[in-house]
Design a protein around this motif. Sequence first.
Motif, mmCIF file in Angstrom:
data_model
loop_
_atom_site.group_PDB
_atom_site.id
_atom_site.type_symbol
_atom_site.label_atom_id
_atom_site.label_comp_id
_atom_site.label_asym_id
_atom_site.label_seq_id
_atom_site.Cartn_x
_atom_site.Cartn_y
_atom_site.Cartn_z
ATOM 1 N N GLU A 54 36.658 -15.043 -16.885
ATOM 2 C CA GLU A 54 36.779 -13.754 -16.203
ATOM 3 C C GLU A 54 35.432 -13.344 -15.587
ATOM 4 O O GLU A 54 35.370 -12.916 -14.434
ATOM 5 C CB GLU A 54 37.247 -12.722 -17.232
ATOM 6 N N PHE A 55 34.374 -13.484 -16.382
ATOM 7 C CA PHE A 55 33.042 -13.182 -15.856
ATOM 8 C C PHE A 55 32.700 -14.134 -14.703
ATOM 9 O O PHE A 55 32.135 -13.725 -13.696
ATOM 10 C CB PHE A 55 31.981 -13.315 -16.954
ATOM 11 N N GLU B 126 23.262 -14.057 -12.466
ATOM 12 C CA GLU B 126 24.583 -13.773 -11.915
ATOM 13 C C GLU B 126 24.896 -12.286 -11.991
ATOM 14 O O GLU B 126 25.439 -11.688 -11.064
ATOM 15 C CB GLU B 126 25.653 -14.571 -12.674
ATOM 16 N N GLU B 127 24.574 -11.685 -13.139
ATOM 17 C CA GLU B 127 24.831 -10.262 -13.306
ATOM 18 C C GLU B 127 23.947 -9.455 -12.373
ATOM 19 O O GLU B 127 24.342 -8.403 -11.853
ATOM 20 C CB GLU B 127 24.599 -9.856 -14.768
ATOM 21 N N ARG C 125 33.911 -6.683 -23.583
ATOM 22 C CA ARG C 125 33.014 -7.612 -24.265
ATOM 23 C C ARG C 125 32.104 -6.895 -25.262
ATOM 24 O O ARG C 125 31.745 -7.439 -26.298
ATOM 25 C CB ARG C 125 32.171 -8.344 -23.221
ATOM 26 N N HIS D 41 34.891 -5.259 -13.119
ATOM 27 C CA HIS D 41 33.586 -5.598 -13.685
ATOM 28 C C HIS D 41 33.282 -4.704 -14.889
ATOM 29 O O HIS D 41 32.854 -5.187 -15.950
ATOM 30 C CB HIS D 41 32.529 -5.449 -12.581
ATOM 31 N N ARG E 188 32.871 -14.179 -7.138
ATOM 32 C CA ARG E 188 33.306 -13.297 -6.054
ATOM 33 C C ARG E 188 32.089 -12.643 -5.382
ATOM 34 O O ARG E 188 32.001 -12.568 -4.161
ATOM 35 C CB ARG E 188 34.233 -12.213 -6.609
ATOM 36 N N GLU E 189 31.145 -12.203 -6.214
ATOM 37 C CA GLU E 189 29.977 -11.527 -5.645
ATOM 38 C C GLU E 189 29.052 -12.504 -4.929
ATOM 39 O O GLU E 189 28.452 -12.164 -3.919
ATOM 40 C CB GLU E 189 29.193 -10.790 -6.735
ATOM 41 N N GLN E 190 28.937 -13.717 -5.479
ATOM 42 C CA GLN E 190 27.964 -14.644 -4.880
ATOM 43 C C GLN E 190 28.494 -15.405 -3.684
ATOM 44 O O GLN E 190 27.742 -15.747 -2.790
ATOM 45 C CB GLN E 190 27.478 -15.643 -5.932
ATOM 46 N N ALA F 168 34.274 -13.012 -11.545
ATOM 47 C CA ALA F 168 33.602 -11.835 -10.988
ATOM 48 C C ALA F 168 32.267 -12.229 -10.346
ATOM 49 O O ALA F 168 31.939 -11.791 -9.246
ATOM 50 C CB ALA F 168 33.382 -10.785 -12.079
ATOM 51 N N PHE F 169 31.528 -13.075 -11.034
ATOM 52 C CA PHE F 169 30.228 -13.498 -10.499
ATOM 53 C C PHE F 169 30.406 -14.324 -9.230
ATOM 54 O O PHE F 169 29.671 -14.169 -8.254
ATOM 55 C CB PHE F 169 29.459 -14.307 -11.546
ATOM 56 N N PRO G 83 29.841 -16.189 -19.537
ATOM 57 C CA PRO G 83 30.361 -16.374 -20.895
ATOM 58 C C PRO G 83 31.859 -16.684 -20.937
ATOM 59 O O PRO G 83 32.326 -17.316 -21.878
ATOM 60 C CB PRO G 83 30.065 -15.039 -21.574
ATOM 61 N N VAL H 24 23.005 -10.274 -9.374
ATOM 62 C CA VAL H 24 23.645 -10.293 -8.055
ATOM 63 C C VAL H 24 24.858 -9.354 -8.038
ATOM 64 O O VAL H 24 25.033 -8.559 -7.117
ATOM 65 C CB VAL H 24 24.074 -11.738 -7.685
ATOM 66 N N ALA H 25 25.673 -9.449 -9.099
ATOM 67 C CA ALA H 25 26.896 -8.643 -9.143
ATOM 68 C C ALA H 25 26.578 -7.152 -9.201
ATOM 69 O O ALA H 25 27.150 -6.348 -8.473
ATOM 70 C CB ALA H 25 27.749 -9.055 -10.349
ATOM 71 N N SER I 289 27.169 -23.138 -8.498
ATOM 72 C CA SER I 289 27.691 -22.910 -9.840
ATOM 73 C C SER I 289 27.257 -21.549 -10.344
ATOM 74 O O SER I 289 26.291 -20.972 -9.834
ATOM 75 C CB SER I 289 27.213 -24.021 -10.776
ATOM 76 N N VAL I 290 27.979 -21.024 -11.308
ATOM 77 C CA VAL I 290 27.564 -19.787 -11.970
ATOM 78 C C VAL I 290 27.584 -20.006 -13.471
ATOM 79 O O VAL I 290 28.407 -20.767 -13.986
ATOM 80 C CB VAL I 290 28.465 -18.576 -11.612
ATOM 81 N N SER I 291 26.684 -19.330 -14.146
ATOM 82 C CA SER I 291 26.662 -19.354 -15.595
ATOM 83 C C SER I 291 27.331 -18.066 -16.064
ATOM 84 O O SER I 291 26.965 -16.982 -15.616
ATOM 85 C CB SER I 291 25.202 -19.416 -16.059
ATOM 86 N N MET J 205 35.619 -5.483 -17.888
ATOM 87 C CA MET J 205 35.283 -6.778 -18.459
ATOM 88 C C MET J 205 34.083 -6.640 -19.408
ATOM 89 O O MET J 205 34.081 -7.155 -20.520
ATOM 90 C CB MET J 205 34.975 -7.663 -17.259
ATOM 91 N N SER K 19 25.112 -5.771 -6.065
ATOM 92 C CA SER K 19 26.147 -5.668 -5.046
ATOM 93 C C SER K 19 26.989 -4.400 -5.257
ATOM 94 O O SER K 19 27.343 -3.693 -4.314
ATOM 95 C CB SER K 19 26.985 -6.946 -5.112
#
Lengths: 210, 93
Positions: free
Chosen positions: B27-28, A31-32, A140, A133, B34-36, B31-32, B24, A34-35, B20-22, A136, A38
């Motif tokens: 909020e994450f 996921e990260e 963390r 992003h 939104r990008e995907q 964000a994920f 933590p 992709v983000a 789905s997104v994985s 966040m 992007s």
Amino acid sequence: MNAQELLSIADDELILGWRDSEWTGIAPSLEEDVAFSSIAQNEIGHARALYELAAAALGTTADELAFDRDPSDYRSSQLVEQRRMDWAHTIARHYLYETADEIRLAALKESDDAAVAGLAAKMDREEQYHRLHARMWAERLKDEPRFKEALEELWPYALGVLAPEQRAALAERVGLPETQAVERDGHSDELGELWEEMTMVRRSIPGATW
Amino acid sequence: MIFEVFRQEKKGAAFAHAGSVSAPTAEFAEAFAREQYGRRQESVALWVVPRGEIHAVTDFADELNKTYHRVDGYSLKAKLKEARERAGTAVDR
């Protein structure tokens, strides 16, 4: 606004976009990946738009500005040119850069030059997601010793992203004391290596159109 | 944590499961997601839901084979024809 100032920002966005894209395929999670990819792509898109504005003023093209200058002529800050670091440093740079960029964009949006102000407003709409992003992640990692060290290490470089009169605002937002900035007037060898790689295809057939 | 993402393609349309997104934290996950599922203007809105918050229903008893509860258990066409004939509203087709 003069073309050299535009080039500073364009070079920052291009080089940072390039550096961030080095995480594509190896970021901490899919996921990260992709983000962050992007975000990297957005930065390069911003660079292109800024180069186009500068190119119109200088009578050249965006591609020539992005790829045909000598590495020593790039005006990018030394914060963005540093080669792929660990994730803590990458996030520290991302957070510092986005925070600085917000201050820089706010000033650009007030520019007398309508084209510059308009572009700054457009860029800012994408940058707000970059800031979300970055914040966040910074939130963390804030208690991680590695992240704190990375912030302190990169801090003088971050100050160099901004004009001297904007630096106090950055110090206030980040919560670190103003110190001697690493200015834009020099580059490390890492920029030369990046330039070799970045311009390789274009240099392979000079004058080709794609 | 796994978050399920639902996306709406245009205003007023039903949300459909996108994937789905994985992540933590929520909020994450936002964000994920939104990008995907949002960065190519393919969505006008997203719902990002922790998988555990979804109440899944998967058991449907039909022990007595009550076919009249089902669409395929009830021939509407014939019944409709009869009713129309009685009412004098039959149409030639």
